[in-house]
Design a protein around this motif. Structure first.
Motif, PDB file in Angstrom:
ATOM      1  N   THR A 267      11.683  18.043 -14.918  1.00  0.00           N
ATOM      2  CA  THR A 267      11.840  16.608 -15.081  1.00  0.00           C
ATOM      3  C   THR A 267      13.318  16.291 -14.897  1.00  0.00           C
ATOM      4  O   THR A 267      14.056  17.078 -14.281  1.00  0.00           O
ATOM      5  CB  THR A 267      11.293  16.149 -16.457  1.00  0.00           C
ATOM      6  OG1 THR A 267      11.411  14.740 -16.569  1.00  0.00           O
ATOM      7  CG2 THR A 267      12.003  16.815 -17.617  1.00  0.00           C
ATOM      8  N   ARG A 268      13.778  15.130 -15.425  1.00  0.00           N
ATOM      9  CA  ARG A 268      15.181  14.739 -15.289  1.00  0.00           C
ATOM     10  C   ARG A 268      15.674  14.175 -16.614  1.00  0.00           C
ATOM     11  O   ARG A 268      14.888  13.632 -17.406  1.00  0.00           O
ATOM     12  CB  ARG A 268      15.340  13.686 -14.183  1.00  0.00           C
ATOM     13  CG  ARG A 268      14.848  14.153 -12.831  1.00  0.00           C
ATOM     14  CD  ARG A 268      15.154  13.127 -11.732  1.00  0.00           C
ATOM     15  NE  ARG A 268      14.550  11.830 -11.967  1.00  0.00           N
ATOM     16  CZ  ARG A 268      13.297  11.513 -11.676  1.00  0.00           C
ATOM     17  NH1 ARG A 268      12.498  12.434 -11.157  1.00  0.00           N
ATOM     18  NH2 ARG A 268      12.816  10.307 -11.913  1.00  0.00           N
ATOM     19  N   LEU A 269      16.950  14.282 -16.842  1.00  0.00           N
ATOM     20  CA  LEU A 269      17.531  13.695 -18.037  1.00  0.00           C
ATOM     21  C   LEU A 269      17.389  12.182 -17.997  1.00  0.00           C
ATOM     22  O   LEU A 269      17.697  11.542 -16.993  1.00  0.00           O
ATOM     23  CB  LEU A 269      19.008  14.060 -18.167  1.00  0.00           C
ATOM     24  CG  LEU A 269      19.349  15.512 -18.535  1.00  0.00           C
ATOM     25  CD1 LEU A 269      20.861  15.702 -18.536  1.00  0.00           C
ATOM     26  CD2 LEU A 269      18.760  15.887 -19.892  1.00  0.00           C
ATOM     27  N   VAL A 298      15.148  14.453 -22.831  1.00  0.00           N
ATOM     28  CA  VAL A 298      14.195  14.944 -21.829  1.00  0.00           C
ATOM     29  C   VAL A 298      12.894  14.175 -22.035  1.00  0.00           C
ATOM     30  O   VAL A 298      12.306  14.230 -23.125  1.00  0.00           O
ATOM     31  CB  VAL A 298      13.973  16.455 -21.980  1.00  0.00           C
ATOM     32  CG1 VAL A 298      12.982  16.964 -20.939  1.00  0.00           C
ATOM     33  CG2 VAL A 298      15.298  17.204 -21.867  1.00  0.00           C
ATOM     34  N   VAL A 321      19.499  23.225 -17.613  1.00  0.00           N
ATOM     35  CA  VAL A 321      20.192  22.047 -17.107  1.00  0.00           C
ATOM     36  C   VAL A 321      21.523  22.519 -16.546  1.00  0.00           C
ATOM     37  O   VAL A 321      22.274  23.225 -17.228  1.00  0.00           O
ATOM     38  CB  VAL A 321      20.440  20.990 -18.210  1.00  0.00           C
ATOM     39  CG1 VAL A 321      21.118  19.754 -17.610  1.00  0.00           C
ATOM     40  CG2 VAL A 321      19.155  20.605 -18.909  1.00  0.00           C
ATOM     41  N   GLN A 336       9.167  12.599 -25.858  1.00  0.00           N
ATOM     42  CA  GLN A 336      10.532  13.016 -25.544  1.00  0.00           C
ATOM     43  C   GLN A 336      11.003  14.113 -26.473  1.00  0.00           C
ATOM     44  O   GLN A 336      10.442  14.330 -27.557  1.00  0.00           O
ATOM     45  CB  GLN A 336      11.474  11.816 -25.613  1.00  0.00           C
ATOM     46  CG  GLN A 336      11.386  11.025 -26.893  1.00  0.00           C
ATOM     47  CD  GLN A 336      11.837   9.601 -26.728  1.00  0.00           C
ATOM     48  OE1 GLN A 336      12.994   9.361 -26.427  1.00  0.00           O
ATOM     49  NE2 GLN A 336      10.937   8.647 -26.934  1.00  0.00           N
ATOM     50  N   VAL A 352      16.060  18.887 -15.051  1.00  0.00           N
ATOM     51  CA  VAL A 352      15.772  19.738 -16.206  1.00  0.00           C
ATOM     52  C   VAL A 352      14.573  20.607 -15.845  1.00  0.00           C
ATOM     53  O   VAL A 352      13.513  20.085 -15.479  1.00  0.00           O
ATOM     54  CB  VAL A 352      15.427  18.904 -17.459  1.00  0.00           C
ATOM     55  CG1 VAL A 352      15.119  19.824 -18.637  1.00  0.00           C
ATOM     56  CG2 VAL A 352      16.546  17.939 -17.791  1.00  0.00           C
TER      57      VAL A 352
END
Length: 397
Positions: A267-269, A298, A321, A336, A352
């Motif tokens: 995923t992404r921050l 996250v 990361v 989250q 991530v």
């Protein structure tokens, strides 16, 4: 860092990336090792990898059979176009047995002659006989015996009756007994005495079935761990599940076979912020910063299959990361989780990787150990709102 603008990135918020080439590779490795037909287990949506796609990759890698737990799973494979040998084994009371017997068009062809269903009892055989009579088709039946797992399968005290009824059904034309099988309880512990006991019990079942006049075509006892660690248990075929997906069936005991994990979760921050000493993180403040640090949000949680035990007072799972492993901090929430970036610079939108393979990336086994569970559970439960994406690293070379 807290006032960073959001970075627009194309693609899903969170995704499970499955490399079908890894599944093909793993099946080739296992098939070469065991030297007998391989039954690739694709139940539970292919252990979280996607049942239809995993099945196709396993077949392309050389698996002779596929196996599911439920009839509905098996029917889904048939509906996808798969016409090869197919076993299912979990017969619930009241399940519609006519549907699996009717699957297939050309009943003279072995590959489309229906789904092999499993019977544990005389009552189940009676139900199969009724279904076979109703549809006018001879069923394909495999018999499962309990050799010591004390789960599914016929108890030893009922074997003689089960085999007698199975042979009578063959003479009556209700079915062909196509296999006899059982399942290990402790194959991931190769020195456990239960393994020898179960193998001896299985041989006794094979002998009793023969004395009853049965000639089951396929004898199988070994799961992934036994297939790798116990050559004497390979018999006529092996059933491999977790190893097909590149995960170790007996962590710390399995030799390096070159299996490749097929799943990467990334995923992404969504947010980056600085903390001061004494700042508590997430519900219950179960983690409190003891130094100035940076944390990243996250955007996945237990609603997406992240175990709540990914953080606990004694430790935590890690994510990758910026090429480094970063520990989860504080309670896992529904949507989250926070990770400790250790004061390093990071930006909203940075990738991530929760788990996968490769340098600096935690594995599903790492997560299993951090959460006090097994790698099977980690990959099978992951999903929720995540998008599943398929790649083929061999085709992309």
């Amino acid at each position: 860092m807290s006032d960073q603008p959001a970075v627009v990135r194309e693609g899903p918020l969170a995704e499970i990336v499955v490399d079908v080439a890894a599944i093909r590779h793993n099946v080739r490795v296992l098939r070469e090792l065991v030297g007998v037909p391989l039954i690739a287990v694709v139940k539970a949506d292919g252990y979280g990898h996607g049942m239809v796609e995993a099945a196709r990759a396993a077949r392309d890698g050389g698996a002779e059979w596929l196996a599911t737990a439920t009839v509905d799973e098996a029917l889904t494979l048939r509906a996808s176009g798969y016409a090869g040998p197919l076993l299912c084994w979990l017969m619930l009371p009241g399940v519609d047995l006519e549907r699996p017997l009717l699957e297939g068009i050309d009943v003279t062809a072995y590959s489309v002659a229906g789904i092999d269903v499993t019977a544990y009892s005389v009552a189940e055989l009676d139900a199969i006989a009724a279904a076979a009579e109703a549809v006018g088709r001879r069923a394909r039946v495999q018999l499962k015996v309990d050799t010591g797992l004390s789960r599914g399968g016929a108890p030893r005290s009922t074997w003689a009756d089960l085999f007698a009824r199975a042979r009578a059904g063959e003479r009556e034309g209700s079915w062909k007994v196509t296999g006899l099988w059982s399942h290990f309880a402790c194959s991931d512990e190769p020195d456990h005495p239960a393994n020898d006991r179960q193998e001896r019990a299985f041989l006794a079942a094979v002998a009793l079935a023969a004395d009853s006049g049965l000639e089951p075509g396929l004898l199988h006892l070994a799961n992934s761990a036994a297939a790798v660690l116990r050559p004497s248990s390979r018999f006529g075929a092996v059933r491999c599940g977790i190893a097909v997906y590149g995960l170790d069936p007996a962590p710390g005991r399995t030799p390096d076979l070159g299996l490749v994990p097929a799943m990467t979760v990334r995923t992404r921050l969504a947010l980056v912020k600085e903390l001061a000493p004494g700042d508590g993180v997430s519900y219950g403040h179960r983690w409190v910063a003891d130094r100035p640090t940076t944390v990243g949000l996250v955007p996945v949680g237990y609603g997406d299959g992240i175990p709540r035990h990914a953080f606990h007072p004694g430790g935590s799972a890690e994510v990758a990361v910026g090429g480094k492993r970063r520990p989860i901090r504080g309670s896992v929430c529904m949507d989250q989780v926070m990770v400790d970036l250790g004061g390093d610079t990071a930006a909203i939108g940075d990738e991530v990787v929760l788990f996968g393979s490769g340098p600096g990336v935690p594995t599903a086994q790492d997560w299993a150990e951090a959460c006090g569970t097994i790698n099977y559970e980690i990959v099978t439960r992951i999903g929720g709102r995540m998008t599943r994406t398929y790649v083929d690293s061999e085709a992309d070379r």
